[in-house]
Write an enzyme that holds these catalytic residues in place. Structure first.
Site, PDB file in Angstrom:
ATOM      1  N   GLN A  20      -5.354  -1.581   9.275  1.00  0.00           N
ATOM      2  CA  GLN A  20      -5.212  -2.903   8.670  1.00  0.00           C
ATOM      3  C   GLN A  20      -5.821  -3.977   9.574  1.00  0.00           C
ATOM      4  OE1 GLN A  20      -4.020  -3.232   5.577  1.00  0.00           O
ATOM      5  NE2 GLN A  20      -4.104  -5.449   5.491  1.00  0.00           N
ATOM      6  N   ASP A  49     -11.609   2.411   3.332  1.00  0.00           N
ATOM      7  CA  ASP A  49     -11.925   0.987   3.197  1.00  0.00           C
ATOM      8  C   ASP A  49     -13.417   0.783   2.938  1.00  0.00           C
ATOM      9  OD1 ASP A  49      -9.738  -0.781   3.512  1.00  0.00           O
ATOM     10  OD2 ASP A  49      -9.630  -0.356   5.667  1.00  0.00           O
ATOM     11  N   LYS A  64       0.839  -1.211   0.000  1.00  0.00           N
ATOM     12  CA  LYS A  64       0.000   0.000   0.000  1.00  0.00           C
ATOM     13  C   LYS A  64       0.867   1.252   0.000  1.00  0.00           C
ATOM     14  CE  LYS A  64      -3.871  -2.384   1.988  1.00  0.00           C
ATOM     15  NZ  LYS A  64      -4.865  -2.628   3.023  1.00  0.00           N
TER      16      LYS A  64
HETATM   17  N1  L34 Z   1      -8.400  -2.531   6.710  1.00  0.00           N
HETATM   18  N2  L34 Z   1      -7.638  -4.628   6.172  1.00  0.00           N
HETATM   19  C1  L34 Z   1      -8.105  -3.444   5.777  1.00  0.00           C
HETATM   20  N3  L34 Z   1      -8.291  -3.123   4.472  1.00  0.00           N
HETATM   21  C2  L34 Z   1      -7.987  -4.029   3.509  1.00  0.00           C
HETATM   22  O1  L34 Z   1      -8.223  -3.732   2.224  1.00  0.00           O
HETATM   23  C3  L34 Z   1      -7.494  -5.267   3.881  1.00  0.00           C
HETATM   24  N4  L34 Z   1      -7.098  -6.211   2.963  1.00  0.00           N
HETATM   25  C4  L34 Z   1      -7.331  -7.622   3.247  1.00  0.00           C
HETATM   26  C5  L34 Z   1      -6.722  -7.886   4.630  1.00  0.00           C
HETATM   27  N5  L34 Z   1      -6.952  -6.819   5.581  1.00  0.00           N
HETATM   28  C6  L34 Z   1      -7.336  -5.562   5.225  1.00  0.00           C
HETATM   29  C7  L34 Z   1      -5.986  -6.100   2.187  1.00  0.00           C
HETATM   30  O2  L34 Z   1      -5.359  -5.063   2.072  1.00  0.00           O
HETATM   31  C8  L34 Z   1      -6.571  -8.304   2.136  1.00  0.00           C
HETATM   32  N6  L34 Z   1      -5.695  -7.269   1.588  1.00  0.00           N
HETATM   33  C9  L34 Z   1      -4.678  -7.490   0.654  1.00  0.00           C
HETATM   34  C10 L34 Z   1      -3.936  -6.442   0.111  1.00  0.00           C
HETATM   35  C11 L34 Z   1      -2.916  -6.679  -0.784  1.00  0.00           C
HETATM   36  C12 L34 Z   1      -2.613  -7.942  -1.181  1.00  0.00           C
HETATM   37  C13 L34 Z   1      -3.345  -8.984  -0.655  1.00  0.00           C
HETATM   38  C14 L34 Z   1      -4.365  -8.760   0.256  1.00  0.00           C
HETATM   39  C15 L34 Z   1      -1.477  -8.171  -2.126  1.00  0.00           C
HETATM   40  O3  L34 Z   1      -0.692  -7.277  -2.362  1.00  0.00           O
HETATM   41  N7  L34 Z   1      -1.357  -9.383  -2.679  1.00  0.00           N
HETATM   42  C16 L34 Z   1      -0.312  -9.755  -3.603  1.00  0.00           C
HETATM   43  C17 L34 Z   1       0.635 -10.785  -3.003  1.00  0.00           C
HETATM   44  C18 L34 Z   1       1.189 -10.412  -1.693  1.00  0.00           C
HETATM   45  C19 L34 Z   1       2.147 -11.454  -1.156  1.00  0.00           C
HETATM   46  O4  L34 Z   1       3.165 -11.720  -1.841  1.00  0.00           O
HETATM   47  O5  L34 Z   1       1.905 -11.991  -0.057  1.00  0.00           O
HETATM   48  C20 L34 Z   1      -0.944 -10.404  -4.836  1.00  0.00           C
HETATM   49  O6  L34 Z   1      -0.334 -10.355  -5.898  1.00  0.00           O
HETATM   50  O7  L34 Z   1      -2.032 -10.959  -4.698  1.00  0.00           O
END
Ligand code: L34
Length: 307
Positions: A96, A119, A52
């Site tokens: 988060q 959010d 983020k």
């Molecule tokens: N308050 N909490 C709040 N807002 C959110 O919008 C979230 N979420 C979920 C968990 N808690 C939260 C996220 O940010 C899930 N989430 C989230 C954000 C980013 C990624 C995955 C989940 C992400 O960047 N995923 C990458 C891989 C990351 C890795 O290597 O572990 C992807 O390519 O899917």
């Protein structure tokens, strides 16, 4: 043509648009700031928060990160939220999740000013989404909508099945699909014949939180399959709720994990932060009325996409 939906590419397009708008606002003296609060040291949350922060840098927002220790008290966290509520440099506040067990998400979220709740978790924003009169899009579901749009698939009249009923994903996901006139079914742990229901779907969204439980026998030939899962397989490797290898030839389109929904969640967060700054500076109506289906463009399109 590949049937794999490239979430990174779609998110890069969204971020590019936001970057250009942010630069224009800067010329008018408007700076945009996002505060991200993380409590404790959950390794997955740390990765998401880092992503983020990186996205903020890419689009030209100021990011303010607050990493608090796991033993932070509710009052300490509320004090920080209140300070950020009052801070003019902060357009968006994100706490988060999940929070450590002794902290109650509801209490914290209810204290974020709705106009800074990027959010869209505050009950006021949740209610607005329900009635189709909203500025903030729930990030993950909105990202899914973008990914579906990127395939050129029309939602109107389609069978849409959402597996999972969380407040963060399943419920708002169903609502956005409904606003687009999909015929929406929400499945959950007590659903009977999940396989049968899921395989009726033209558009299947899996948000269960169990690694690879959706196999080819759950999907209809040619369906759009969107995987919201962020799970670990038996070797500790990141994977989704969908068994990608098993489903990819049967699906019409399918998202990978990583590189599917995750990057879109973040792009939509950037979008909401930009929206918060525009509303604050009188550059956007405070509310957008939902247009009826028969009109050409939905609210969603009017807000920022595929106009
Ligand atoms: N308050 N909490 C709040 N807002 C959110 O919008 C979230 N979420 C979920 C968990 N808690 C939260 C996220 O940010 C899930 N989430 C989230 C954000 C980013 C990624 C995955 C989940 C992400 O960047 N995923 C990458 C891989 C990351 C890795 O290597 O572990 C992807 O390519 O899917």
């Amino acid at each position: 043509m590949s049937n794999i939906i490239d979430g990174k590419a779609v998110s890069a397009q969204v971020k590019q648009r936001i970057k250009e708008e942010t630069a224009k606002l800067k010329e008018q003296g408007i700076d945009i700031g996002l505060a991200v609060v993380i409590v404790g040291d959950d390794p997955a949350s740390k990765v998401y928060v880092r992503n983020k922060k990186k996205a903020c840098e890419e689009v030209g927002f100021n990011s303010y990160e607050y990493a608090l220790p796991a033993e932070t008290t509710e009052q300490e966290l509320l004090d920080l939220v209140n300070k950020l509520n009052a801070d003019d440099k902060v357009n968006g506040i994100l706490v988060q999740l999940p929070l450590p067990k002794h902290l109650d998400d509801k209490v914290i979220i209810n204290n974020i000013l709705p106009e800074k709740d990027v959010d869209a978790f505050h009950p006021v924003n949740v209610g607005k989404i329900m009635i189709g009169d909203y500025n903030f899009l729930p990030c993950t579901p909105a990202g899914v909508m973008e990914l579906i749009a990127s395939t050129g698939t029309e939602i109107q009249g389609k069978e849409c099945v959402v597996i999972g009923r969380s407040n963060i994903v399943g419920k708002p996901m169903a609502m956005l699909l409904l606003h687009k006139s999909g015929t929406v079914t929400i499945c959950h742990s007590k659903t009977k014949n999940l396989k049968e229901v899921a395989s009726r779907a033209d558009i299947l969204v899996a948000a269960v939180g169990k690694p690879k439980i959706i196999t080819a026998d759950y999907i209809k030939e040619g369906a759009v399959v969107i995987d919201v899962g962020m799970d670990r397989d038996e070797n500790g490797k990141l994977c989704g709720d969908v068994d990608f290898e098993n489903c990819k030839d049967k699906a019409g389109f399918i998202t990978p994990v990583p590189g599917g929904v995750g990057p879109m969640t973040i792009a939509m967060l950037m979008q909401n932060t930009l929206t918060a700054a525009k509303v604050k500076n009188g550059l956007m109506d405070n509310t957008v009325e939902q247009e009826v289906d028969t009109k050409e463009r939905t609210v969603f399109n009017k807000l920022f996409l595929h106009t």
